[in-house]
Design an enzyme around this catalytic site. Structure first.
Site, PDB file in Angstrom:
ATOM      1  N   GLY A  29       0.813  -1.206   0.000  1.00 50.27           N
ATOM      2  CA  GLY A  29       0.000   0.000   0.000  1.00 50.27           C
ATOM      3  C   GLY A  29       0.848   1.257   0.000  1.00 50.27           C
ATOM      4  N   ILE A  30       0.193   2.402   0.086  1.00 49.13           N
ATOM      5  CA  ILE A  30       0.866   3.687   0.047  1.00 49.13           C
ATOM      6  C   ILE A  30       1.388   4.058   1.427  1.00 49.13           C
ATOM      7  CG2 ILE A  30      -1.205   5.065   0.524  1.00 49.13           C
ATOM      8  CD1 ILE A  30      -0.172   7.019  -1.687  1.00 49.13           C
ATOM      9  N   GLY A  31       2.438   4.866   1.480  1.00 51.66           N
ATOM     10  CA  GLY A  31       2.936   5.357   2.757  1.00 51.66           C
ATOM     11  C   GLY A  31       4.392   4.991   3.006  1.00 51.66           C
ATOM     12  N   GLU A  54      -1.818  -2.182  -6.895  1.00 47.03           N
ATOM     13  CA  GLU A  54      -2.511  -0.998  -7.403  1.00 47.03           C
ATOM     14  C   GLU A  54      -1.514   0.118  -7.692  1.00 47.03           C
ATOM     15  OE1 GLU A  54      -6.207   1.942  -6.116  1.00 47.03           O
ATOM     16  OE2 GLU A  54      -5.275   0.679  -4.599  1.00 47.03           O
ATOM     17  N   GLY A 152      -8.093   0.526  -2.972  1.00 44.73           N
ATOM     18  CA  GLY A 152      -8.183  -0.890  -3.297  1.00 44.73           C
ATOM     19  C   GLY A 152      -7.920  -1.814  -2.130  1.00 44.73           C
TER      20      GLY A 152
END
Length: 255
Positions: A29-31, A54, A152
């Site tokens: 994921g993002i971050g 994603e 997502g």
């Protein structure tokens, strides 16, 4: 503050890496946590990881440069990393540009749970804002204050759980400091207006810097016990009292 956050990310990453087998396909994921994971995995003994995500970030570039991201063991699009978007450094964009080893496709395909699940050993790693003692996961709001969109996350939680050998991780630091300077727990008794991103029926592996717990097939009181065990020690007794008031704590389960 940044150094403390980086240290927490590193500690969380260290808890997750033992669960990742060589040959796994990764969604990050993002971050800042994905960057910490990418760095640690690049220094690990892992081999032949794949990409199905994603968002392609610099973490994947680090893994490629370390010779760990090969996509050789993927069961879907073998030999190619799959993503729906790319966000990161100039070096990342240069790596992706005209790279036959990276495939970019529409998100309605990349994020479809049935697509994700076709990858054996699919490992999904995402962040959240809070988890309650029932196992509900919020990654979108702080109470009624909207912070993010759905994204997502639930697609990958579901797809990884459907994958043969797959694992779905939700990660968070055990505490945060609010705008008044008060330290608060990210594991809370129950939500009060927080947006539920992942329902409790689809909460699997939850991780803080204090460990990883598996909520699959657990009763309500077992979930409370497991989540309290990875809460910050300063909040555990308070959470136990709340669980008792909610009648989801068994005294016989207290260690």
């Amino acid at each position: 503050m940044q150094n403390k956050k980086a240290e927490m990310d590193r500690r969380i990453a260290e808890k997750i890496i033992p669960y990742i087998p060589s040959g796994a396909t990764l969604q990050l994921g993002i971050g800042s946590l994905p960057d910490a994971l990418g760095k640690l995995m690049a220094e690990s003994e892992l081999k032949d990881l794949g990409m199905h995500t994603e968002l392609c970030s610099d973490a994947y570039l680090k893994l490629f440069e370390a010779g760990i991201l090969t996509n050789k063991k993927k069961t879907l699009h073998r030999g190619k990393g799959l993503t729906g978007m790319v966000i990161g450094s100039r070096q990342l964009y240069d790596w992706v540009d005209h790279n036959p080893g990276v495939m970019i496709a529409p998100l309605e395909y990349v994020n479809a749970t049935e697509t994700i699940a076709k990858n054996d050993n699919m490992i999904s790693i995402n962040n959240c804002i809070a988890v309650d003692l029932y196992g509900q996961i919020c990654a979108e709001s702080a109470g009624l204050r909207q912070i993010s969109g759905t994204g997502g996350q639930l697609d990958y939680v579901t797809g990884a759980a459907m994958s043969r050998g797959g694992k779905a991780f939700i990660c968070m630091t055990s505490t945060y400091t609010d705008h008044h300077g008060v330290v608060r727990s990210r594991i809370v008794p129950h939500f009060s207006g927080d947006i539920v991103t992942d329902p409790r029926s689809q909460s699997y592996l939850v991780c803080t810097e204090y460990g990883v717990v598996n909520l699959v097939g657990r009763s309500t009181w077992e979930r409370a016990e497991l989540l309290i065990s990875i809460a910050h020690p300063d909040f555990r007794e308070e959470l136990i009292r709340s669980a008792e008031a909610m009648k989801i704590w068994r005294r016989s389960s207290r260690i």
